[in-house]
Scaffold this active site. Structure first.
Site, PDB file in Angstrom:
ATOM      1  N   GLU A 333      31.333 -33.537  35.309  1.00 54.30           N
ATOM      2  CA  GLU A 333      32.685 -34.042  35.533  1.00 54.30           C
ATOM      3  C   GLU A 333      33.799 -33.004  35.488  1.00 54.30           C
ATOM      4  O   GLU A 333      34.820 -33.216  34.856  1.00 54.30           O
ATOM      5  CB  GLU A 333      33.000 -35.158  34.506  1.00 54.30           C
ATOM      6  CG  GLU A 333      32.067 -36.337  34.613  1.00 54.30           C
ATOM      7  CD  GLU A 333      32.414 -37.467  33.661  1.00 54.30           C
ATOM      8  OE1 GLU A 333      32.352 -38.615  34.070  1.00 54.30           O
ATOM      9  OE2 GLU A 333      32.758 -37.198  32.483  1.00 54.30           O
TER      10      GLU A 333
HETATM   11  C1  TNX Z   1      30.500 -40.115  31.292  1.00 55.65           C
HETATM   12  S1  TNX Z   1      28.195 -38.870  32.648  1.00 55.65           S
HETATM   13  C2  TNX Z   1      30.418 -38.951  30.557  1.00 55.65           C
HETATM   14  C3  TNX Z   1      30.955 -38.920  29.188  1.00 55.65           C
HETATM   15  C4  TNX Z   1      31.617 -40.212  28.821  1.00 55.65           C
HETATM   16  C5  TNX Z   1      30.797 -41.369  29.323  1.00 55.65           C
HETATM   17  C6  TNX Z   1      31.273 -42.711  28.902  1.00 55.65           C
HETATM   18  C7  TNX Z   1      28.591 -37.772  31.609  1.00 55.65           C
HETATM   19  C8  TNX Z   1      27.640 -36.709  31.464  1.00 55.65           C
HETATM   20  N1  TNX Z   1      29.744 -37.825  30.934  1.00 55.65           N
HETATM   21  O1  TNX Z   1      31.809 -37.832  29.039  1.00 55.65           O
HETATM   22  O2  TNX Z   1      31.760 -40.264  27.446  1.00 55.65           O
HETATM   23  O3  TNX Z   1      30.754 -41.312  30.726  1.00 55.65           O
HETATM   24  O4  TNX Z   1      30.395 -43.715  29.316  1.00 55.65           O
END
Ligand code: TNX
Length: 727
Positions: A333
């Site tokens: 992300e």
């Molecule tokens: C996605 S998918 C995230 C996290 C969040 C989570 C909450 C991924 C590796 N990262 O940073 O806490 O969604 O569901």
């Protein structure tokens, strides 16, 4: 938060329908309920008779000295003492007496070779257990298998009028996947040592073998760095693990056969790093610790040599602290905002022929990997790290799901699955259980399948505190543990739920607080004037609620920040309401294609009556005087309305009378309104009431349809399908 679907909803909805049909037919065919062991062993054959356990029980541990097995044995004996009230014989130094030879001992633990090192990926974790009326014999080639076998013995202990006993059984057990993890995010909401320790105890009980600690986030830098102390001093509000504490925690985990894999999320999710070192970011600072939830802009600058200098030092330090070969560097992300806005970074991409931001991320990972290799570590990263330049052997951790798994294994990388295991998104155990790293009918080649190492449940901590975290992890994670350990054919959902209820008690025995947190939390909400009867009614209401699923909590409570107390109604509600599931089972005969029986009608009616009583009692009583419970009011009104509609459906079914045109449409509209969340909580029995209304309205067609056609007919009427009323 993520615009993708880390819970893999669409896939699972289809599986759930199958679950419903399959699950119930297995039960209906009269299969004997399995022994309440979770995960279910690979091979388990019940014998006849039982081994009685009393205060004279003895244990022999012939074979090599093994401190870990001795420790595991002592923990098991203590838990048995606490459950049974027995006291086993001890030496003056308080160690349990061990029998001199195996012949007369109640339990014999025989290990092949002792392993005093740290557990590692691919360890032999198998064991066998033979219990007859005179003796239980646990054999394991390794320390790790023996520890798993002891967890099984502990779960097998039962009682009836004749006393405590282990049922006669013959078990041959080994895991299906070698990487069975639980991720705990200590970045968003700090989770102190004792929270992690009790969760390690829970993991050991259900044979999970990897604790993935998500140690750095926008909202917190949670590990001491001796070389760069500003990182934890400025990035953590004082909430971090010291290296000494972490060393102890790693040893505590190893004693339970659990590896600790640390994650340092890079280059995004990096606000807490650049609070101390703003020059390392891709845009000018200063920065402050993030207090909200979401995906944020701060990202390290891969073109800055100082980044690698700091990471070289820091990761070297961490490599020495964490003995496991694998080290998770996150990689998820990065929204690209800072990279896109920085001309120097874009020029670097062009000059180095890196094509785009993904190319720059791959460049960063190559440099990071050189640091890891130097320190004897193998890289693990989220889906986004996948790139042809990723060094061979690196592990891709998939939050995206089957597509991520297929893409990574096609390029030859080992993979882990977390998509569908996002326990923070509050889906029921039955759904998590059907999610399989290697689902039946997958299109992977045999070589690709070999690369699927296992998976991890992910406890992201935006919405949990040390008080509530256990209730978001347990008992549902035991269902995931079974998926990762047991043969793929073990998938009878009702049987899983039966065993889950029992293992949930054993998890409580192990110190987890997923049940015990609740009464004090409700007392706090109800205020000082609440009566015991009012509190008991409140409890039954809260047992019926569920937190909203997926990312709706953030939508419901957009103003929430890190400091918002997470101890309101929704925090007391738990995912996978047991009474709602029981209600679905109660109503099952009434939504089948056979005529309603007086017994089923009475059972469902009694439940609806009781729930309406809950509304009456709470509205006039405890809620009237407790400001923090005002938010329960709309939910109670929805509950009463939904129950009224349920009663109407029952009357129609009882009378065999089809309602006037338009009745069903009107009721479904109202039930949809009842399903609307309030204060981030919702009523999980509404789908069952929708089904009941449809069954009442359509009963004229019932006789002409097979059981399956009838159910399909009801489902088609209820489209768009809210959610299944599956048990
Ligand atoms: C996605 S998918 C995230 C996290 C969040 C989570 C909450 C991924 C590796 N990262 O940073 O806490 O969604 O569901």
């Amino acid at each position: 938060m993520s615009n993708s679907d880390p819970h893999g909803r669409a896939r699972r909805r289809a599986s759930l329908l199958a679950t419903l049909l399959l699950g119930w037919s297995v039960t209906a065919s009269g299969a004997a309920p399995a022994l309440p062991v979770m995960p279910r062993p690979a091979v388990m054959n019940a014998g006849s008779g039982r081994l009685m356990i009393n205060g004279n029980a003895t244990v022999a541990v012939p074979g090599p000295e093994d401190a870990r097995v001795r420790g595991g044995l002592a923990r098991m004996l203590r838990r048995i003492e606490e459950r049974t009230g027995l006291t086993f014989a001890r030496l003056p130094d308080d160690e349990y007496v061990l029998a001199a030879n195996a012949t007369g001992a109640t339990l014999v633990v025989q290990i092949g070779a002792s392993d005093a090192g740290f557990p590692s990926l691919g360890n032999d974790e198998s064991y066998t257990l033979e219990i007859n009326a005179t003796q239980a014999i646990l054999r394991a080639p390794t320390t790790w298998g023996a520890l798993h076998g002891l967890a099984t013995v502990q779960q097998l202990l039962r009682a009836d009028a004749s006393g405590w006993f282990l049922p006669a059984v013959s078990i041959e057990d080994r895991p299906r996947f070698s990487w069975r993890g639980l991720l705990i995010d200590v970045g968003r909401h700090w989770q102190p040592l004792e929270v992690i320790q009790r969760n390690l105890d829970g993991m050991a009980l259900v044979k999970l073998n990897v604790l993935h600690l998500h140690l750095t986030e926008d909202q917190g830098f949670r590990i001491e760095s001796r070389q760069y102390p500003h990182l934890h001093e400025l990035g953590s509000d004082g909430h971090y693990f010291t290296q000494e504490q972490m060393r102890g925690l790693v040893a505590y985990a190893a004693d339970r056969g659990i590896r600790v894999v640390p994650e340092f999320d890079l280059p995004g999710h990096a606000t807490s790093w650049v609070v101390a070192y703003p020059d390392l970011a891709s845009a000018p600072g200063p920065y402050v610790i993030e207090r909200k939830w979401g995906v944020f802009d701060p990202v390290l600058d891969p073109t800055n040599p100082k980044v690698y200098e700091l990471l070289g030092g820091f990761l070297g330090e961490m490599a020495a602290l964490f003995p496991d070969t694998y080290l998770h560097i996150g990689g998820d992300e990065n929204n690209g905002v800072q990279w896109n806005a920085n001309p120097k970074i874009q020029a670097f991409i062009r000059e180095h022929n890196l094509k785009d931001n993904a190319g720059l991320h791959a460049y960063f990972n190559t440099k990071l990997n050189a640091i890891l290799t130097r320190n004897g570590k193998t890289l693990v990263g989220w889906d986004e790290v996948l790139h042809p330049d990723l060094p061979p052997g690196s592990v891709v951790h998939s939050w995206r799901g089957p597509e991520g798994i297929a893409a990574a294994t096609k390029l030859g990388f080992p993979v882990l699955l977390s998509n569908g295991y996002y326990i923070d998104l509050c889906h029921p155990a039955g759904e998590l259980y059907w999610n399989d790293p290697l689902p039946a009918g997958n299109r992977l080649t045999p070589a690709q399948r070999e690369l699927v190492l296992g998976g991890e449940a992910t406890m992201w901590a935006e919405w949990v505190t040390p008080e509530t975290i256990d209730s978001r992890i347990w008992p549902r994670t035991a269902a995931i543990a079974e998926r990762l350990w047991s043969p793929s054919e073990v998938r009878d959902v009702p049987d899983m739920y039966r065993r889950l209820a029992v293992v949930s008690r054993r998890l409580e025995d192990a110190g987890l607080q997923h049940e015990s947190f609740l009464d004090p939390a409700l007392r706090r909400l109800a205020g000082d004037g609440a009566t015991p009867a009012g509190l008991a009614t409140l409890r039954s209401f809260v047992d019926l609620l569920e937190p909203v699923k997926d990312y709706r909590r953030g939508e419901q409570q957009p103003a929430a920040v890190q400091a918002t107390p997470l101890n309101s109604l929704v925090d007391c509600a738990r995912p996978d309401s047991e009474p709602a599931r029981a209600f679905a089972a109660l109503a099952e005969p009434l939504v089948s294609n056979s005529p309603a029986t007086a017994e089923s009608l009475a059972a469902v009616r009694a439940q609806l009556f009781a729930w309406k009583g809950v509304r009456t009692i709470l509205s006039a009583g405890v809620i009237a005087t407790a400001p923090r419970l005002a938010e329960a009011r709309p939910l109670l009104e929805s509950l009463a309305t939904a129950c009224d509609i349920g009663e109407e459906s029952l009357q129609l079914l009882e009378a065999g009378r089809v309602p006037a045109d338009g009745w069903l449409t009107e009721k479904l509209t109202r039930l949809t309104a009842c399903a609307e969340p309030h204060a981030a909580a919702e009523l999980p029995m509404v789908p069952t009431l929708r089904l009941l209304a449809a069954a009442a309205s359509e009963q004229g067609k019932r006789g002409r349809l097979s059981a399956e056609e009838w159910r399909q007919h009801l489902d088609s009427i209820l489209t768009p399908p809210a959610k299944s009323a599956a048990p």
